[in-house]
Design an enzyme around this catalytic site. Structure first.
Site, PDB file in Angstrom:
ATOM      1  N   ASN A   8       0.807  -1.219   0.000  1.00  0.00           N
ATOM      2  CA  ASN A   8       0.000   0.000   0.000  1.00  0.00           C
ATOM      3  C   ASN A   8       0.841   1.271   0.000  1.00  0.00           C
ATOM      4  OD1 ASN A   8      -2.238  -1.554  -0.183  1.00  0.00           O
ATOM      5  ND2 ASN A   8      -2.779  -1.446   1.996  1.00  0.00           N
TER       6      ASN A   8
ATOM      7  N   ARG B 289      -8.720  -1.103  -6.111  1.00  0.00           N
ATOM      8  CA  ARG B 289      -9.125   0.182  -5.544  1.00  0.00           C
ATOM      9  C   ARG B 289      -8.019   1.251  -5.631  1.00  0.00           C
ATOM     10  NH1 ARG B 289     -13.429   3.234  -3.182  1.00  0.00           N
ATOM     11  NH2 ARG B 289     -12.499   4.645  -1.698  1.00  0.00           N
TER      12      ARG B 289
ATOM     13  N   CYS C 174     -11.052  -4.856  -3.052  1.00  0.00           N
ATOM     14  CA  CYS C 174     -11.655  -5.837  -2.155  1.00  0.00           C
ATOM     15  C   CYS C 174     -13.094  -5.455  -1.847  1.00  0.00           C
ATOM     16  CB  CYS C 174     -10.865  -5.884  -0.855  1.00  0.00           C
ATOM     17  SG  CYS C 174      -9.278  -6.675  -1.062  1.00  0.00           S
TER      18      CYS C 174
ATOM     19  N   ARG D 157     -17.273   1.410  -0.059  1.00  0.00           N
ATOM     20  CA  ARG D 157     -16.079   2.065  -0.602  1.00  0.00           C
ATOM     21  C   ARG D 157     -16.412   3.206  -1.580  1.00  0.00           C
ATOM     22  NH1 ARG D 157     -11.190  -2.122  -1.123  1.00  0.00           N
ATOM     23  NH2 ARG D 157     -10.087  -0.379  -0.189  1.00  0.00           N
ATOM     24  N   PRO D 158     -17.105   4.222  -1.072  1.00  0.00           N
ATOM     25  CA  PRO D 158     -17.453   5.365  -1.929  1.00  0.00           C
ATOM     26  C   PRO D 158     -16.235   6.218  -2.266  1.00  0.00           C
ATOM     27  CG  PRO D 158     -18.156   5.749   0.337  1.00  0.00           C
ATOM     28  CD  PRO D 158     -17.566   4.370   0.308  1.00  0.00           C
ATOM     29  N   ILE D 159     -16.415   7.186  -3.200  1.00  0.00           N
ATOM     30  CA  ILE D 159     -15.295   8.050  -3.589  1.00  0.00           C
ATOM     31  C   ILE D 159     -15.659   9.537  -3.428  1.00  0.00           C
ATOM     32  CG2 ILE D 159     -14.226   6.383  -5.160  1.00  0.00           C
ATOM     33  CD1 ILE D 159     -15.517   7.928  -7.495  1.00  0.00           C
ATOM     34  N   ASP D 160     -16.676   9.790  -2.587  1.00  0.00           N
ATOM     35  CA  ASP D 160     -17.144  11.167  -2.420  1.00  0.00           C
ATOM     36  C   ASP D 160     -16.050  12.127  -1.948  1.00  0.00           C
ATOM     37  OD1 ASP D 160     -17.436   9.393  -0.136  1.00  0.00           O
ATOM     38  OD2 ASP D 160     -18.233  11.113   0.948  1.00  0.00           O
ATOM     39  N   LEU D 161     -15.145  11.643  -1.096  1.00  0.00           N
ATOM     40  CA  LEU D 161     -14.108  12.539  -0.551  1.00  0.00           C
ATOM     41  C   LEU D 161     -13.173  13.013  -1.658  1.00  0.00           C
ATOM     42  CD1 LEU D 161     -13.151  10.551   2.689  1.00  0.00           C
ATOM     43  CD2 LEU D 161     -14.767  12.438   2.475  1.00  0.00           C
TER      44      LEU D 161
ATOM     45  N   ILE E 223     -13.982   0.550  10.372  1.00  0.00           N
ATOM     46  CA  ILE E 223     -13.522   1.136   9.097  1.00  0.00           C
ATOM     47  C   ILE E 223     -14.420   0.694   7.930  1.00  0.00           C
ATOM     48  CG2 ILE E 223     -11.550   1.474   7.524  1.00  0.00           C
ATOM     49  CD1 ILE E 223     -10.990   2.537  10.349  1.00  0.00           C
TER      50      ILE E 223
HETATM   51  C1  EPZ Z   1      -6.559   1.646   2.216  1.00  0.00           C
HETATM   52  O1  EPZ Z   1      -7.780   1.570   1.505  1.00  0.00           O
HETATM   53  C2  EPZ Z   1      -5.883   0.309   1.985  1.00  0.00           C
HETATM   54  N1  EPZ Z   1      -5.723   0.103   0.563  1.00  0.00           N
HETATM   55  C3  EPZ Z   1      -6.715  -0.821   2.579  1.00  0.00           C
HETATM   56  O2  EPZ Z   1      -5.976  -2.005   2.466  1.00  0.00           O
HETATM   57  C4  EPZ Z   1      -6.962  -0.545   4.058  1.00  0.00           C
HETATM   58  O3  EPZ Z   1      -7.840  -1.526   4.558  1.00  0.00           O
HETATM   59  C5  EPZ Z   1      -7.589   0.838   4.239  1.00  0.00           C
HETATM   60  O4  EPZ Z   1      -6.754   1.851   3.605  1.00  0.00           O
HETATM   61  C6  EPZ Z   1      -7.756   1.222   5.695  1.00  0.00           C
HETATM   62  O5  EPZ Z   1      -6.541   1.163   6.356  1.00  0.00           O
HETATM   63  C7  EPZ Z   1      -4.723   0.686  -0.084  1.00  0.00           C
HETATM   64  O6  EPZ Z   1      -3.921   1.427   0.474  1.00  0.00           O
HETATM   65  C8  EPZ Z   1      -4.589   0.367  -1.521  1.00  0.00           C
HETATM   66  P1  EPZ Z   1      -9.884   4.408   3.211  1.00  0.00           P
HETATM   67  P2  EPZ Z   1      -8.617   2.891   1.204  1.00  0.00           P
HETATM   68  O7  EPZ Z   1     -10.200   5.388   2.157  1.00  0.00           O
HETATM   69  O8  EPZ Z   1      -7.668   4.015   1.023  1.00  0.00           O
HETATM   70  C9  EPZ Z   1     -14.500   5.517   3.587  1.00  0.00           C
HETATM   71  C10 EPZ Z   1      -5.617  -4.267   1.871  1.00  0.00           C
HETATM   72  O9  EPZ Z   1      -6.056  -5.408   2.195  1.00  0.00           O
HETATM   73  N2  EPZ Z   1     -14.412   6.441   2.437  1.00  0.00           N
HETATM   74  O10 EPZ Z   1      -8.966   4.810   4.302  1.00  0.00           O
HETATM   75  O11 EPZ Z   1      -9.552   2.554   0.134  1.00  0.00           O
HETATM   76  C11 EPZ Z   1     -14.360   4.055   3.206  1.00  0.00           C
HETATM   77  O12 EPZ Z   1     -15.529   3.537   2.666  1.00  0.00           O
HETATM   78  C12 EPZ Z   1      -6.526  -3.094   1.688  1.00  0.00           C
HETATM   79  O13 EPZ Z   1      -4.412  -4.081   1.627  1.00  0.00           O
HETATM   80  C13 EPZ Z   1     -15.494   7.226   2.138  1.00  0.00           C
HETATM   81  O14 EPZ Z   1     -16.528   7.198   2.811  1.00  0.00           O
HETATM   82  O15 EPZ Z   1      -9.390   3.051   2.563  1.00  0.00           O
HETATM   83  C14 EPZ Z   1     -13.980   3.452   4.530  1.00  0.00           C
HETATM   84  O16 EPZ Z   1     -15.124   3.230   5.301  1.00  0.00           O
HETATM   85  C15 EPZ Z   1      -7.958  -3.395   1.750  1.00  0.00           C
HETATM   86  N3  EPZ Z   1     -15.423   8.063   1.052  1.00  0.00           N
HETATM   87  C16 EPZ Z   1     -13.135   4.557   5.185  1.00  0.00           C
HETATM   88  O17 EPZ Z   1     -13.422   5.759   4.456  1.00  0.00           O
HETATM   89  C17 EPZ Z   1     -14.311   8.153   0.284  1.00  0.00           C
HETATM   90  O18 EPZ Z   1     -14.315   8.928  -0.683  1.00  0.00           O
HETATM   91  C18 EPZ Z   1     -11.651   4.333   5.142  1.00  0.00           C
HETATM   92  O19 EPZ Z   1     -11.266   3.933   3.847  1.00  0.00           O
HETATM   93  C19 EPZ Z   1     -13.193   7.345   0.609  1.00  0.00           C
HETATM   94  C20 EPZ Z   1     -13.270   6.500   1.692  1.00  0.00           C
END
Ligand code: EPZ
Length: 459
Positions: free
Chosen positions: A29, A119, A143, A148-152, A361
């Protein structure tokens, strides 16, 4: 590494006999994000200690499709038996060395098919927006562990002056005709991906960007510190507020190569495996300070752990007992990582006591629990974010033709651990998902004494 690949694993039926050492690879990551950041540079960059897993291969393909030139140099091996004493690995644990020249990128379209399989592809939008002021991409895959939205990401680009259009099939087109402008963005939720993506976008934006409520994962700092050496101006690295002063041009390549930090999730996965099944397991070339929360919890639960400068030695205890019911929740760094929740749950099925696990999370990360219950675990699902575990329970063989299913990278590893504790032979399908994050896992496990074979179901 095929979609039909399965693992056949012979369980140890509670015996604690794995023995040896494993060298931890560079963090997937972190390396994926540095690969995306290569687009910000004025020439080729060198990335070291890159793990050789299928997500890295996917990122290579995506970059190449857009016009980047990538040269991959091979690596040394990453685990060995305990005796004779392992030779020290050189400068880094020997991962891949990638030379990426993204100067020739002539497309700002992220390949839809490849992007939907991973992702992390969304992070490319940051460097593409920073450099070209436009990008088109599909809703990213990865995964299936929650919505896993992308609003942010989208609202962040909006604040930086971009227009976001969504077309059919969820294709997003973002553009800022005069380039991105610095802005103050406060994330409504802490997100690893949104923090690093908007940080990268801000590096080539005009003016100053302030990002509030940022994630503090060490992988973000790994990339940010490298960008700074190469000419970026990022302040507040590792804190909730990151400030980025846009540069007047691309970053300087060949200033310093990027060295991927050790994968704390891979190290934690082996730590939990060792805590259950190892006479003695040395986890080499890891960064113990990134694993404080995980180590502290396991030590509190009675696991024998010895910390050295860049390694951890673990051996399984015969009887671990938690006298008080314990409630554990996953949290953003430095809290207990969501990516280690599945192997931790397997561990807790073997401990005398009552535990509740709350997944704060992702809301879809307990899919593997059904398989553990089939093996005899005493787990109650409270809701999509909470389960209760009562242990210890031996894990037994499934009935004929029944298999375990890896639903995502980490749940897949957890099932390997469950099968290893179990009594009998187990088949795990969907192994290609485990391959996304754990390089040549069966070869590394075999060296430690695990009986594991990869087979092709279709054959
Ligand atoms: C990263 O995912 C990692 N992936 C994930 O690892 C890890 O589980 C996760 O961070 C949490 O530590 C990579 O780095 C490639 P987030 P990411 O945005 O960045 C919500 C693995 O097995 N959210 O921190 O996608 C989201 O839905 C993987 O190696 C929004 O609501 O995670 C979640 O509930 C799986 N809107 C929370 O934030 C958005 O626009 C945290 O997700 C973006 C995210």
């Amino acid at each position: 590494m095929d979609k039909n690949d399965e693992f056949i694993i012979q369980g140890l039926a509670g015996e604690k006999k794995l023995h040896g050492a494993v060298i931890i690879n560079g963090a997937k990551n972190s390396a994926l994000k540095a690969m995306a950041a290569s687009i910000l540079f004025d020439g080729p960059v060198i990335l070291e200690n890159v793990p050789d897993n299928s997500d890295i291969q996917t990122m290579i393909s995506i970059l190449e499709k857009m016009g980047a030139k990538i040269n991959v140099k091979e690596k040394s091996f990453t685990s060995f038996p305990a005796s004779p004493e392992p030779q020290r690995a050189s400068k880094n644990s020997g991962g891949l060395i990638l030379e990426i020249d993204a100067t020739g990128i002539n497309s700002t379209e992220i390949d839809p098919e490849l992007a939907t399989s991973m992702r992390a592809s969304i992070v490319l939008t940051g460097s593409l927006m920073g450099r070209f002021g436009k990008v088109s991409f599909p809703a990213p895959g990865g995964c299936v562990i929650g919505a896993r939205p992308i609003d942010l990401f989208l609202s962040g680009y909006g604040k930086m002056g971009a227009t976001v259009k969504e077309e059919n099939d969820c294709l997003h087109k973002i553009s800022a005709i005069d380039g991105l402008k610095g802005a103050e963005i406060t994330f409504s939720k802490i997100s690893v991906g949104a923090t690093e993506t908007l940080m990268m976008a801000a590096v080539l934006a005009k003016g100053k960007t302030v990002l509030n409520n940022c994630a503090r994962e060490p992988e973000i700092a790994n990339v940010a510190e490298w960008l700074n050496v190469c000419g970026a101006n990022i302040k507040g690295i590792g804190t909730p507020t990151i400030e980025v002063e846009g540069t007047n041009g691309k970053l300087l390549s060949f200033k310093e190569s990027f060295v991927t930090i050790p994968d704390r999730i891979e190290a934690g996965s082996f730590l939990i495996l060792g805590a259950l099944c190892a006479k003695k397991l040395k986890i080499e070339k890891c960064q113990p300070k990134h694993m404080n929360t995980v180590v502290k919890l396991l030590v509190e639960l009675g696991v024998n752990i010895k910390i050295e400068k860049d390694s951890i030695i673990v051996s399984a205890s015969d009887f671990i007992n938690s006298t008080l019911p314990r409630s554990i929740k996953t949290l953003e760094y430095p809290g207990f990582p969501t990516d280690l929740q599945p192997p931790l749950v397997v561990f807790l099925t073997q401990i005398k006591g009552q535990f509740s696990i709350r997944e704060t999370i992702f809301e879809g990360r307990f899919k593997y629990v059904g398989d553990l219950i089939k093996m005899g675990a005493n787990i109650t699902t409270i809701n999509s974010r909470e389960i209760k575990i009562k242990g210890p329970t031996p894990l037994h063989e499934l009935s004929e033709n029944e298999e375990l299913t890896a639903h995502d990278i980490r749940a897949g590893f957890a099932l390997i651990v469950a099968a290893l504790i179990g009594n009998g032979k187990f088949t795990i399908n969907n192994v290609h998902l485990i391959d996304r994050g754990y390089e040549k896992i069966e070869e590394r496990l075999k060296i430690l004494g695990v009986e594991i074979e990869r087979t092709d179901k279709a054959r």
